[in-house]
Design a protein around this motif. Structure first.
Motif, PDB file in Angstrom:
ATOM      1  N   UNK A   1       9.310  -5.497   7.219  1.00  0.00           N
ATOM      2  CA  UNK A   1       9.997  -5.504   6.087  1.00  0.00           C
ATOM      3  C   UNK A   1       9.657  -6.882   5.470  1.00  0.00           C
ATOM      4  N   UNK A   2       9.384  -6.867   4.047  1.00  0.00           N
ATOM      5  CA  UNK A   2       9.302  -7.978   3.186  1.00  0.00           C
ATOM      6  C   UNK A   2       7.860  -8.654   3.263  1.00  0.00           C
ATOM      7  N   UNK A   3       6.752  -7.807   3.921  1.00  0.00           N
ATOM      8  CA  UNK A   3       5.399  -8.163   3.775  1.00  0.00           C
ATOM      9  C   UNK A   3       4.643  -7.301   3.133  1.00  0.00           C
ATOM     10  N   UNK A   4       3.650  -7.766   2.343  1.00  0.00           N
ATOM     11  CA  UNK A   4       2.766  -6.872   1.611  1.00  0.00           C
ATOM     12  C   UNK A   4       1.473  -6.499   1.931  1.00  0.00           C
ATOM     13  N   UNK A   5       0.823  -7.542   2.856  1.00  0.00           N
ATOM     14  CA  UNK A   5      -0.422  -7.430   3.219  1.00  0.00           C
ATOM     15  C   UNK A   5      -0.428  -8.199   4.553  1.00  0.00           C
ATOM     16  N   UNK A   6      -1.336  -7.524   5.507  1.00  0.00           N
ATOM     17  CA  UNK A   6      -1.760  -7.968   6.628  1.00  0.00           C
ATOM     18  C   UNK A   6      -3.023  -8.533   6.819  1.00  0.00           C
TER      19      UNK A   6
END
Length: 154
Positions: A90-95
């Protein structure tokens, strides 16, 4: 006369439709990078993941989409391609792959404040050709199996 007025208005209205440029959407958020455990495993689009390539995972963008990812803290940017789904935190947009993360910041930081912008083919024309060619690399966890143990003497 009526025909020429009609053609004039058609050209005038038609040129306005094509002159409008849509703004490319910028997405800001947090980015992380893959752990070494994922190296050599299959991604969601069926190719093998490599930490040495400039690839990333995104939840909704189509596979093969090229992005410009900019670290907002130091303004470094990297171009990369979407080939997996995620992140599932949760809270991340990209790896990012480790190569992409290293290009925009310090790996010890772990999480980056980034801005993501989709790019088109014209933007990629400025990159060197080697950048766009997929590398043939041996995944990190499989490298030891490629050693020739007959060369090692006790």
């Amino acid at each position: 006369m009526k025909l020429s007025i009609f053609i004039f208005f058609f050209i005038l209205l038609g040129s306005n439709l094509f002159a409008q440029k849509s703004q490319t959407p910028f997405v800001k958020g947090k980015a992380s990078f893959y752990s070494d455990w994922f190296d050599g495993r299959l991604t969601a689009n069926g190719e093998y993941f490599s930490q040495e390539e400039f690839t990333a995972a995104h939840m909704t963008l189509p596979f093969g989409t090229w992005l410009e990812v900019t670290n907002l803290d130091n303004k470094k940017s990297v171009y990369l391609r979407i080939n997996d789904r995620g992140p599932y935190v949760k809270g991340r947009v990209i790896d990012l792959s480790k190569a992409a993360a290293k290009a925009i910041g310090d790996l010890n930081q772990g999480i980056f404040n980034v801005q993501i912008r989709p790019v088109n083919g014209r933007d990629l024309m400025i990159l060197p050709l080697e950048f766009l060619i997929k590398k043939k690399s041996v995944p990190l966890r499989q490298r030891s199996s490629y050693l020739d143990f007959s060369l090692i003497t006790p």
